[in-house]
Structures are given as C-alpha cells and as structure tokens.
Motif scaffolding. Structure first.
Motif, short mmCIF file in Angstrom:
data_model
loop_
_atom_site.label_atom_id
_atom_site.label_comp_id
_atom_site.label_asym_id
_atom_site.label_seq_id
_atom_site.Cartn_x
_atom_site.Cartn_y
_atom_site.Cartn_z
N GLY A 75 0.82 -1.21 0.00
CA GLY A 75 0.00 0.00 0.00
C GLY A 75 0.85 1.26 0.00
N MET A 76 1.92 1.24 0.78
CA MET A 76 2.80 2.40 0.88
C MET A 76 3.52 2.65 -0.44
N PHE A 77 4.04 1.60 -1.06
CA PHE A 77 4.80 1.79 -2.29
C PHE A 77 3.91 2.29 -3.43
N GLN A 78 2.73 1.71 -3.57
CA GLN A 78 1.85 2.13 -4.67
C GLN A 78 1.37 3.57 -4.49
N PHE A 158 -1.66 5.49 3.86
CA PHE A 158 -1.37 6.74 4.59
C PHE A 158 0.13 7.04 4.59
N LEU A 159 0.94 6.03 4.89
CA LEU A 159 2.39 6.25 4.94
C LEU A 159 2.94 6.60 3.57
N GLY A 160 2.40 5.98 2.52
CA GLY A 160 2.85 6.30 1.17
C GLY A 160 2.51 7.72 0.77
N ALA A 169 9.69 5.15 0.40
CA ALA A 169 8.67 4.15 0.71
C ALA A 169 9.26 2.74 0.63
N GLY A 170 10.13 2.50 -0.35
CA GLY A 170 10.74 1.19 -0.47
C GLY A 170 11.63 0.86 0.72
#
Length: 260
Positions: A75-78, A158-160, A169-170
C-alpha cells in the motif's frame, strides 16, 4: 454514497489493470509466501520442538498473517509511486469523491490477496497443513485474514501519501519485515523473556495469528498470554477497528490535502 461506490469501483478497476500490466510484481507477491513456507517449514521445522508436519501446520496461519501484514509495504509503495509521479495530483482535478482513490487501491489489493491465498493454501495442504475446525470457522478465519489485510493496506496508503517518494517508501517498507519477527507468526512466544513476550503478544499480528490457528484448529490458545492473544478473535477485531478508525480518515485527509 453512490458517488463513492461508483468512483471507488472505477479506481479499483484501474488498480487491477495496473497489476495486470506489471506481472513481475504479481508473480513475486504470489510466490514469496510459498517460498517462505517451504524454507521455514523444512529448515526451521527441523530445529524446533515441533518438527515436521506439526511445525508446518503451526506455521501456515502465521505466514498467512505475515503476508497480510505486507499490505503496509504494498500500500505504501503504490501510494508513494502515484504521488511521486503526479498521478494523485491529476486525480484531484477530477470531479470525484476524495475517498475513492485510496478506497479503490485498498479494494484492489484485497481482491488480489484473496486470489493469491488459494495457491498458498494448496501448497500448505501438500506439506501437511489441515483445517481441523468446521467449515464456518474456516470461513471466519479467511474473513478475519482479509479484514486484517484491508487494515494493513490503509496504514500503508497513509504512509505512502505521507512519504511521497518511491525510494523512501521502499526503504521504509523493508522495515515492515521485522513486524512478524516480533510476533508468534513463526515461533511460540511462551519461551521468550517476559518483556519480549509482552511486546510480541501485543503485536496485532500475534492476535490474528492466534485467532487463525484457533479457528483452523491447528493450535490451542496459549495460557497466560496477554489479553489480545488470550482472546484472539476479540483482540483481532479490536485491533482492526482501532487501526481503521485512525488510518482511514487520516489517509483520506492526506490525499485530499495534497502537498499542503
């Protein structure tokens, strides 16, 4: 509400097409849990007090939950990728619900997770895992697993949106691999030192893992555990409810606000 449903469905379709056009990522996410099952099940299983099929039956629910926790990373990366490339800015110019974009991403991830769980469970059956509980309990376990994955994906979104950078993010996503290690996903917590056992049992992964093992009939609820593990179904639902209440509105606000 109808606008949100329509826009969210459109965003869900967009995310699924995105995954179809990136088969390498899809293959990796499907094969990694199977590889971990074979590695942990046959390497670690020979070194623990519950060797062979007993450990693999213990491990399958833990790996299911550990994979669901990976929703934070995906989710974060996308979300960071779309933000970094300006896709989110273009979406904000459209007359659509602000919740539709993150909701579509979370919904698409849920569909892919549900489909990807099937081959993993087939491999689990091949190495000795069995559903010892009733069919209704097994369905309840599957539903709880998807709820947990949905929750983790919202945290990742949210973090992304907050990091706004694919590289960051990675790197941050790699740290999420530590979460299952601080839980009962791979080993029982009874033999851990007191303070470390407390940390592990208050990890949401431990509650959901214990709930799945209980519902599948693979292992009893441990005695003397912290409340979320001693009452795993209630603990899992409580963790998911709290995290969703916090991160769903936070992610929607973050998306709507953009760079401001």
């Amino acid at each position: 509400m109808s606008t949100l449903a329509y826009d969210g469905t459109a965003m869900l379709g967009r995310q699924l097409r995105r995954l179809r056009n990136n088969p390498g990522l899809l293959i990796l996410t499907q094969t990694m849990p199977v590889s971990m099952l074979l590695f942990f099940g046959y390497v670690f299983g020979s070194a623990l007090a519950m060797p062979g099929e007993d450990y693999r039956a213990f491990l399958v629910p833990g790996l299911l939950v550990a994979t669901a926790a990976g929703g934070i990373m995906t989710g974060m990366f996308q979300a960071a990728q779309d933000t970094h490339r300006g896709v989110m800015d273009r979406f904000r110019t459209l007359p659509m619900s602000r919740a539709a974009v993150p909701l579509g991403q979370a919904g698409a991830d849920l569909v892919v997770t549900a489909a990807g769980t099937v081959p993993f469970l087939l491999v689990g059956l091949a190495v000795g895992w069995r559903v010892e509980g009733s069919a209704w309990e097994a369905l309840g376990a599957f539903g709880l697993l998807l709820l947990f994955r949905f929750t983790m994906t919202w945290i990742g979104i949210f973090l992304g949106l907050a990091t706004r950078n694919e590289e960051a993010a990675g790197q941050l996503g790699g740290a999420t691999f530590l979460l299952p290690l601080l839980s009962n996903a791979y080993i029982p917590t009874e033999g851990l030192p007191g303070w470390l056992r407390t940390v592990a049992e208050w990890n949401p992964i431990s509650a959901v893992t214990t709930a799945l093992r209980d519902l599948f009939g693979n292992a009893p609820v441990p005695e003397g555990a912290a409340w979320p593990v001693a009452h795993p179904i209630a603990g899992s639902l409580a963790w998911c409810a709290v995290l969703l209440v916090v991160f769903v509105p936070a992610a929607v606000r973050r998306y709507a606000r953009g760079e401001r």
